[in-house]
Design a protein around this motif. Structure first.
Motif, PDB file in Angstrom:
ATOM      1  N   ILE A 101      73.382  30.072  18.170  1.00 18.40           N
ATOM      2  CA  ILE A 101      73.576  30.758  16.879  1.00 18.40           C
ATOM      3  C   ILE A 101      75.015  31.260  16.750  1.00 18.40           C
ATOM      4  O   ILE A 101      75.702  31.479  17.749  1.00 18.40           O
ATOM      5  N   MET A 102      75.418  31.399  15.500  1.00 15.25           N
ATOM      6  CA  MET A 102      76.700  32.051  15.178  1.00 15.25           C
ATOM      7  C   MET A 102      76.362  33.028  14.049  1.00 15.25           C
ATOM      8  O   MET A 102      76.089  32.603  12.925  1.00 15.25           O
ATOM      9  N   HIS A 103      76.308  34.303  14.354  1.00 17.55           N
ATOM     10  CA  HIS A 103      75.770  35.282  13.407  1.00 17.55           C
ATOM     11  C   HIS A 103      76.798  35.654  12.332  1.00 17.55           C
ATOM     12  O   HIS A 103      77.987  35.764  12.623  1.00 17.55           O
ATOM     13  N   ALA A 104      76.305  35.867  11.124  1.00 16.52           N
ATOM     14  CA  ALA A 104      77.198  36.218  10.001  1.00 16.52           C
ATOM     15  C   ALA A 104      77.957  37.526  10.263  1.00 16.52           C
ATOM     16  O   ALA A 104      79.041  37.737   9.718  1.00 16.52           O
ATOM     17  N   ASN A 105      77.386  38.425  11.064  1.00 15.89           N
ATOM     18  CA  ASN A 105      78.066  39.700  11.338  1.00 15.89           C
ATOM     19  C   ASN A 105      78.924  39.673  12.599  1.00 15.89           C
ATOM     20  O   ASN A 105      79.417  40.712  13.036  1.00 15.89           O
ATOM     21  N   ASP A 106      79.078  38.498  13.164  1.00  8.34           N
ATOM     22  CA  ASP A 106      79.975  38.339  14.316  1.00  8.34           C
ATOM     23  C   ASP A 106      81.408  38.415  13.785  1.00  8.34           C
ATOM     24  O   ASP A 106      81.749  37.706  12.837  1.00  8.34           O
ATOM     25  N   ALA A 107      82.218  39.258  14.369  1.00  8.49           N
ATOM     26  CA  ALA A 107      83.560  39.473  13.799  1.00  8.49           C
ATOM     27  C   ALA A 107      84.584  39.633  14.918  1.00  8.49           C
ATOM     28  O   ALA A 107      84.534  38.915  15.913  1.00  8.49           O
ATOM     29  N   ASP A 108      85.508  40.567  14.752  1.00  7.97           N
ATOM     30  CA  ASP A 108      86.537  40.764  15.775  1.00  7.97           C
ATOM     31  C   ASP A 108      86.088  41.831  16.777  1.00  7.97           C
ATOM     32  O   ASP A 108      84.955  42.309  16.737  1.00  7.97           O
ATOM     33  N   ALA A 109      86.999  42.217  17.664  1.00  9.27           N
ATOM     34  CA  ALA A 109      86.637  43.156  18.733  1.00  9.27           C
ATOM     35  C   ALA A 109      86.202  44.514  18.170  1.00  9.27           C
ATOM     36  O   ALA A 109      85.382  45.209  18.773  1.00  9.27           O
ATOM     37  N   THR A 203      76.786  21.562   9.209  1.00 11.87           N
ATOM     38  CA  THR A 203      75.380  21.865   9.520  1.00 11.87           C
ATOM     39  C   THR A 203      75.080  23.235   8.912  1.00 11.87           C
ATOM     40  O   THR A 203      76.004  23.982   8.561  1.00 11.87           O
ATOM     41  N   PRO A 204      73.792  23.600   8.821  1.00  8.87           N
ATOM     42  CA  PRO A 204      73.454  24.922   8.270  1.00  8.87           C
ATOM     43  C   PRO A 204      74.176  26.049   8.999  1.00  8.87           C
ATOM     44  O   PRO A 204      74.565  27.048   8.388  1.00  8.87           O
ATOM     45  N   LEU A 205      74.362  25.897  10.328  1.00  6.90           N
ATOM     46  CA  LEU A 205      75.008  26.951  11.104  1.00  6.90           C
ATOM     47  C   LEU A 205      76.376  27.290  10.511  1.00  6.90           C
ATOM     48  O   LEU A 205      76.709  28.446  10.283  1.00  6.90           O
ATOM     49  N   LEU A 206      77.179  26.258  10.227  1.00  5.76           N
ATOM     50  CA  LEU A 206      78.520  26.489   9.694  1.00  5.76           C
ATOM     51  C   LEU A 206      78.458  26.915   8.227  1.00  5.76           C
ATOM     52  O   LEU A 206      79.138  27.853   7.811  1.00  5.76           O
ATOM     53  N   GLN A 207      77.633  26.223   7.444  1.00  3.48           N
ATOM     54  CA  GLN A 207      77.581  26.519   6.010  1.00  3.48           C
ATOM     55  C   GLN A 207      77.117  27.954   5.774  1.00  3.48           C
ATOM     56  O   GLN A 207      77.654  28.653   4.911  1.00  3.48           O
ATOM     57  N   ASP A 208      76.131  28.423   6.564  1.00  2.00           N
ATOM     58  CA  ASP A 208      75.652  29.804   6.415  1.00  2.00           C
ATOM     59  C   ASP A 208      76.764  30.782   6.753  1.00  2.00           C
ATOM     60  O   ASP A 208      76.927  31.818   6.104  1.00  2.00           O
ATOM     61  N   TRP A 209      77.517  30.463   7.787  1.00  2.00           N
ATOM     62  CA  TRP A 209      78.570  31.370   8.237  1.00  2.00           C
ATOM     63  C   TRP A 209      79.734  31.415   7.231  1.00  2.00           C
ATOM     64  O   TRP A 209      80.300  32.470   6.961  1.00  2.00           O
TER      65      TRP A 209
END
Ligand code: NAD
Length: 265
Positions: A101-109, A203-209
Motif C-alpha cells: 500500500i501507499m497511503h494518501a496520508n503518507d507525507a514527509d518526516a 494502477t489504482p494504487l498510483l491513481q488514488d494517491w
C-alpha cells in the motif's frame, strides 16, 4: 490485456501471487496462467479477488489451475495458511510477494502520522518477511531443489521522491535490503530471491494517491524519458522471467523496470 496463447515457461510450477486482486498482481496472474503455472491468487479484498479470478479464467480459459485465497499479508497466521494450502498441490515453487500500500496520508518526516507509518510497514515489510519465511519453509518441507521468490520493492528504494511518502519509501528500501540478504543466505539451497523495482504505473494504487492533483502528477511524469507511466503488464513480463528457470543465475538483484526513469536527469 495479455494475449491468450498458451505458452509454458512456467509449466508445472505452483505459484502464489499476493495483491492479486488488481494492478500488477492481476496482470501477473494472467501471464503466469498463460505460461502454464498453477496459480493461487491471494488478496485481502475478497470482492477484488473474485473479480480478478473471473478475469483470469476469461482471458486464459486453458489455465491449468487457478484458485483464490483471502490473505492479509500483515498477519503471519494468514500467510502461513496461504502457503500451507499449496501443500496439497505439491508445495510452492514460486511466490510473488507483491501486496503493498501507499497511503494518501503518507507525507514527509513532519506530517506522516505514526499510525500510517506502522500500517505501511506492517503490510509492505512484514508481509514480505512472512511470505519469504513461509516460502522457504515450504520449499524445504517439499525438498525442492529450486525456488523463486520475487518481492515487490519500488524505484523509490533507489531514488528519492520529490513528492514525499516517507513511510512508503522506507518500507521499499527495507524490501530491497531484506531481499538481498535472503538471496545470499539461501543461494546454496537453490532458492533465489529478487526484488522487482517498478517505476510509477497506471494502477489504482498510483491513481488514488495522485487524485486530482495535477502538479503532483506532473512532478512524477516529468522524470519519464518515455513521457508516460508504465503499465502493470510491463512488470508482469519481468516477473514471469524472474519466476522461470530462464533466470536461474539471476539472484539478489534490484530488478528495475522503469522505462529508463532512474537513469534520467
Ligand atoms: P494495487 O493497489 O492496484 O493492488 C494492490 C493489491 O494489494 C490490491 O488488490 C489490494 O487489495 C492488495 N492488498 C492491500 N493490502 C493488502 C494486505 N494487507 N494483504 C493482502 N493484499 C493486500 O497496487 P499495484 O500498483 O498493483 O501495486 C502492487 C505492488 O507494486 C505494491 O507493492 C506497490 O507498492 C508496488 N509498486 C506500485 C507502483 C505503482 O505506481 N503502482 C510503483 C512501484 C511499486
Amino acid at each position: 490485456m495479455a494475449a491468450t496463447t498458451p505458452r509454458g515457461r512456467l509449466q508445472g510450477k505452483n505459484a502464489i501471487i499476493t495483491g492479486a486482486g488488481g494492478g500488477i498482481g492481476l496482470e501477473t496472474s494472467i501471464l503466469f496462467a498463460r505460461e502454464g503455472a498453477n496459480v493461487l491468487m491471494a488478496d485481502v479484498s475478497e470482492p477484488a479477488l473474485a473479480k480478478a479470478l473471473a478475469k483470469v479464467k476469461e482471458v486464459v480459459p486453458t489455465a491449468p489451475r487457478v484458485e483464490l485465497i483471502r490473505c492479509d499479508v500483515s498477519k503471519e497466521s494468514d500467510v502461513q495458511a496461504m502457503v500451507e494450502s499449496q501443500d496439497s498441490w505439491g508445495g510452492t515453487d514460486v511466490i510473488f510477494n507483491n501486496a503493498g500500500i501507499m497511503h494518501a496520508n503518507d507525507a514527509d518526516a513532519i506530517d506522516t502520522p505514526e499510525k500510517i507509518w506502522d500500517l505501511t510497514h506492517n503490510i509492505n515489510v512484514k508481509g514480505v518477511w512472512f511470505g519469504s519465511k513461509h516460502a522457504v519453509l515450504s520449499l524445504r518441507r517439499h525438498k525442492k531443489a529450486r525456488g523463486s521468490i520475487i518481492n515487490t520493492a519500488s524505484v523509490v528504494a533507489l531514488v528519492g521522491a520529490a513528492t514525499p511518502q516517507l513511510a512508503y519509501t522506507a518500507s521499499k528500501g527495507a524490501v530491497l535490503a531484506m531481499t538481498r540478504e535472503l538471496a545470499i543466505v539461501h543461494a546454496r539451497e537453490g532458492f533465489r530471491f529478487n526484488a522487482l523495482c517498478p517505476a510509477p504505473l497506471n494502477t489504482p494504487l498510483l491513481q488514488d494517491w495522485l487524485g486530482d492533483d495535477q502538479a503532483k502528477r506532473f512532478r512524477r511524469e516529468v522524470h519519464f524519458p518515455t513521457g508516460r507511466f508504465g503499465e502493470p503488464i510491463e512488470q508482469a513480463h519481468a516477473v514471469v522471467f524472474l519466476a522461470s528457470d530462464e533466470s536461474s543465475f539471476v539472484n539478489g538483484t534490484d530488478f528495475v523496470v522503469d522505462g529508463g526513469m532512474t537513469k534520467a536527469y
